[in-house]
Design a protein around this motif. Structure first.
Motif, PDB file in Angstrom:
ATOM      1  N   TYR A   2       0.775  -1.227   0.227  1.00 52.76           N
ATOM      2  CA  TYR A   2      -0.100  -0.027   0.167  1.00 52.76           C
ATOM      3  C   TYR A   2       0.716   1.320   0.172  1.00 52.76           C
ATOM      4  CZ  TYR A   2      -3.625  -3.072   1.125  1.00 52.76           C
ATOM      5  OH  TYR A   2      -4.810  -4.259   0.935  1.00 52.76           O
ATOM      6  N   GLY A   3       0.595   2.025  -0.903  1.00 50.15           N
ATOM      7  CA  GLY A   3       1.440   3.352  -0.890  1.00 50.15           C
ATOM      8  C   GLY A   3       2.568   3.248  -1.896  1.00 50.15           C
ATOM      9  N   TRP A   4       3.001   1.961  -2.167  1.00 52.27           N
ATOM     10  CA  TRP A   4       4.183   2.072  -3.144  1.00 52.27           C
ATOM     11  C   TRP A   4       3.862   1.691  -4.287  1.00 52.27           C
ATOM     12  CZ3 TRP A   4       8.550   3.533  -0.950  1.00 52.27           C
ATOM     13  CH2 TRP A   4       8.814   3.468   0.685  1.00 52.27           C
ATOM     14  N   MET A   5       4.585   2.130  -5.499  1.00 52.20           N
ATOM     15  CA  MET A   5       4.222   1.772  -6.797  1.00 52.20           C
ATOM     16  C   MET A   5       4.907   0.530  -7.211  1.00 52.20           C
ATOM     17  SD  MET A   5       2.212   4.361  -7.298  1.00 52.20           S
ATOM     18  CE  MET A   5       1.835   4.122  -8.717  1.00 52.20           C
ATOM     19  N   GLY A   6       6.009   0.332  -6.603  1.00 48.90           N
ATOM     20  CA  GLY A   6       6.478  -1.114  -6.876  1.00 48.90           C
ATOM     21  C   GLY A   6       7.858  -1.027  -7.835  1.00 48.90           C
ATOM     22  N   LYS A   7       8.414   0.299  -8.281  1.00 49.95           N
ATOM     23  CA  LYS A   7       9.345   0.284  -9.160  1.00 49.95           C
ATOM     24  C   LYS A   7      10.365   1.403  -8.513  1.00 49.95           C
ATOM     25  CE  LYS A   7       6.947   0.609 -12.894  1.00 49.95           C
ATOM     26  NZ  LYS A   7       6.752   1.162 -14.333  1.00 49.95           N
ATOM     27  N   LEU A   8      11.691   1.273  -9.000  1.00 51.79           N
ATOM     28  CA  LEU A   8      12.843   2.191  -8.776  1.00 51.79           C
ATOM     29  C   LEU A   8      13.369   2.570 -10.278  1.00 51.79           C
ATOM     30  CD1 LEU A   8      14.562   0.697  -5.890  1.00 51.79           C
ATOM     31  CD2 LEU A   8      13.185   2.939  -6.011  1.00 51.79           C
ATOM     32  N   LEU A   9      13.490   3.751 -10.581  1.00 51.36           N
ATOM     33  CA  LEU A   9      14.150   4.123 -12.069  1.00 51.36           C
ATOM     34  C   LEU A   9      15.497   4.383 -11.726  1.00 51.36           C
ATOM     35  CD1 LEU A   9      13.602   4.780 -14.997  1.00 51.36           C
ATOM     36  CD2 LEU A   9      13.006   7.161 -14.042  1.00 51.36           C
ATOM     37  N   PHE A  10      16.293   3.650 -12.516  1.00 52.84           N
ATOM     38  CA  PHE A  10      18.049   3.717 -12.482  1.00 52.84           C
ATOM     39  C   PHE A  10      18.024   4.312 -13.763  1.00 52.84           C
ATOM     40  CE2 PHE A  10      17.153   0.787  -9.287  1.00 52.84           C
ATOM     41  CZ  PHE A  10      18.137   1.043  -8.193  1.00 52.84           C
ATOM     42  N   VAL A  11      18.984   5.564 -13.273  1.00 52.56           N
ATOM     43  CA  VAL A  11      19.591   6.476 -14.831  1.00 52.56           C
ATOM     44  C   VAL A  11      21.076   6.435 -14.787  1.00 52.56           C
ATOM     45  CG1 VAL A  11      19.184   8.734 -16.090  1.00 52.56           C
ATOM     46  CG2 VAL A  11      17.385   7.425 -15.165  1.00 52.56           C
ATOM     47  N   ASP A  12      21.735   5.891 -15.943  1.00 56.00           N
ATOM     48  CA  ASP A  12      23.141   6.292 -15.784  1.00 56.00           C
ATOM     49  C   ASP A  12      23.417   7.209 -16.932  1.00 56.00           C
ATOM     50  OD1 ASP A  12      25.988   6.192 -16.406  1.00 56.00           O
ATOM     51  OD2 ASP A  12      25.943   3.923 -15.584  1.00 56.00           O
ATOM     52  N   LEU A  13      23.788   8.299 -16.474  1.00 55.97           N
ATOM     53  CA  LEU A  13      24.108   9.254 -17.589  1.00 55.97           C
ATOM     54  C   LEU A  13      25.256   8.838 -18.518  1.00 55.97           C
ATOM     55  CD1 LEU A  13      23.450  12.497 -15.632  1.00 55.97           C
ATOM     56  CD2 LEU A  13      21.879  11.499 -17.233  1.00 55.97           C
ATOM     57  N   SER A  14      26.443   8.223 -17.902  1.00 58.60           N
ATOM     58  CA  SER A  14      27.521   8.023 -18.726  1.00 58.60           C
ATOM     59  C   SER A  14      27.265   6.807 -19.918  1.00 58.60           C
ATOM     60  CB  SER A  14      28.569   7.482 -18.030  1.00 58.60           C
ATOM     61  OG  SER A  14      28.997   8.040 -16.891  1.00 58.60           O
ATOM     62  N   THR A  15      26.498   5.989 -19.824  1.00 54.50           N
ATOM     63  CA  THR A  15      25.922   4.845 -20.708  1.00 54.50           C
ATOM     64  C   THR A  15      24.741   5.252 -21.384  1.00 54.50           C
ATOM     65  OG1 THR A  15      24.933   3.457 -19.259  1.00 54.50           O
ATOM     66  CG2 THR A  15      27.135   3.125 -19.391  1.00 54.50           C
ATOM     67  N   ARG A  16      24.106   6.218 -20.883  1.00 55.79           N
ATOM     68  CA  ARG A  16      22.790   6.523 -21.211  1.00 55.79           C
ATOM     69  C   ARG A  16      21.562   5.415 -21.092  1.00 55.79           C
ATOM     70  NH1 ARG A  16      22.332  11.245 -23.541  1.00 55.79           N
ATOM     71  NH2 ARG A  16      20.673  11.072 -24.858  1.00 55.79           N
ATOM     72  N   GLU A  17      21.762   4.633 -20.170  1.00 53.43           N
ATOM     73  CA  GLU A  17      20.817   3.499 -19.797  1.00 53.43           C
ATOM     74  C   GLU A  17      20.005   3.879 -18.822  1.00 53.43           C
ATOM     75  OE1 GLU A  17      22.292  -0.928 -19.485  1.00 53.43           O
ATOM     76  OE2 GLU A  17      24.083   0.168 -19.027  1.00 53.43           O
ATOM     77  N   VAL A  18      18.798   3.402 -19.024  1.00 54.74           N
ATOM     78  CA  VAL A  18      17.413   3.678 -18.038  1.00 54.74           C
ATOM     79  C   VAL A  18      17.018   2.127 -17.728  1.00 54.74           C
ATOM     80  CG1 VAL A  18      15.205   4.616 -17.957  1.00 54.74           C
ATOM     81  CG2 VAL A  18      17.167   5.920 -19.078  1.00 54.74           C
ATOM     82  N   THR A  19      17.050   1.868 -16.600  1.00 53.72           N
ATOM     83  CA  THR A  19      16.508   0.464 -16.361  1.00 53.72           C
ATOM     84  C   THR A  19      15.580   0.744 -15.044  1.00 53.72           C
ATOM     85  OG1 THR A  19      18.480   0.225 -14.707  1.00 53.72           O
ATOM     86  CG2 THR A  19      18.507  -0.534 -17.204  1.00 53.72           C
ATOM     87  N   GLU A  20      14.783  -0.324 -14.679  1.00 52.06           N
ATOM     88  CA  GLU A  20      13.940  -0.282 -13.651  1.00 52.06           C
ATOM     89  C   GLU A  20      14.236  -1.412 -12.595  1.00 52.06           C
ATOM     90  OE1 GLU A  20       9.940  -0.554 -15.329  1.00 52.06           O
ATOM     91  OE2 GLU A  20       9.974   1.516 -16.031  1.00 52.06           O
TER      92      GLU A  20
END
Length: 165
Positions: A2-20
């Motif tokens: 309850y109250g949580w969305m369940g995901k974290l967003l990780f962004v690496d600016l060096s590699t331009r990778e976006v992961t969850e």
């Protein structure tokens, strides 16, 4: 969850990778956004990391009440190693306003940014996901001018966070 969305967003600016990654392993042992941010920092930051190192994570976390219709339910934590602390050390602060609730509406409990972009960049988080975009046209602008330019042509409900020049 309850109250949580369940995901974290990780962004690496060096590699331009976006992961969850899932939030669930952190929910019970670490209370709220501040606890989540602290735990992520201690997992991700090397002991010898310096404040301006690309490996120093900048972490934004929104606890389970963020976005609820309750007093102070817009406050999220920002965690990193601070150059302002003497000696340089772990530090956290709070940010209030639209950012925390909007992060939750986009489906994320937190955002972790690492790396160093090769050129000016900004992160766009939409209902379709997150992507790193070119921000060379914004280089040198102050935070308010950056916001005006970012919001031009977007929904009037769009929000932003910007740093100074």
């Amino acid at each position: 969850m309850y109250g949580w969305m369940g995901k974290l967003l990780f962004v690496d600016l060096s590699t331009r990778e976006v992961t969850e990654s899932p939030t669930e392993p952190y929910i019970e042992p670490y209370v709220g956004g501040r606890g989540l941010g602290a735990r992520l920092y201690w997992e991700l930051a090397r002991q010898d990391v310096r404040p301006f190192d690309p490996d120093n994570p900048l972490i934004f976390t929104a606890g389970p009440l963020v976005g609820a219709r309750a007093q102070a339910a817009t406050v999220m934590s920002v965690v990193s190693k601070s150059p302002a602390a003497l000696p340089e050390s772990y530090c956290y602060g709070n940010i209030a306003g639209y950012v925390g609730p909007e992060l939750k509406k986009a489906g994320y409990d937190g955002l972790v940014v690492t790396g160093r972009a090769a050129r000016p960049a900004h992160l766009a988080i939409t209902d379709a996901g997150a992507e790193i975009r070119d921000a060379r046209a914004l280089w040198g602008e102050n935070a308010m001018a950056t916001g005006r330019r970012l919001l031009a042509g977007l929904s009037p409900d769009a929000k932003f966070v910007a740093i100074g020049v």
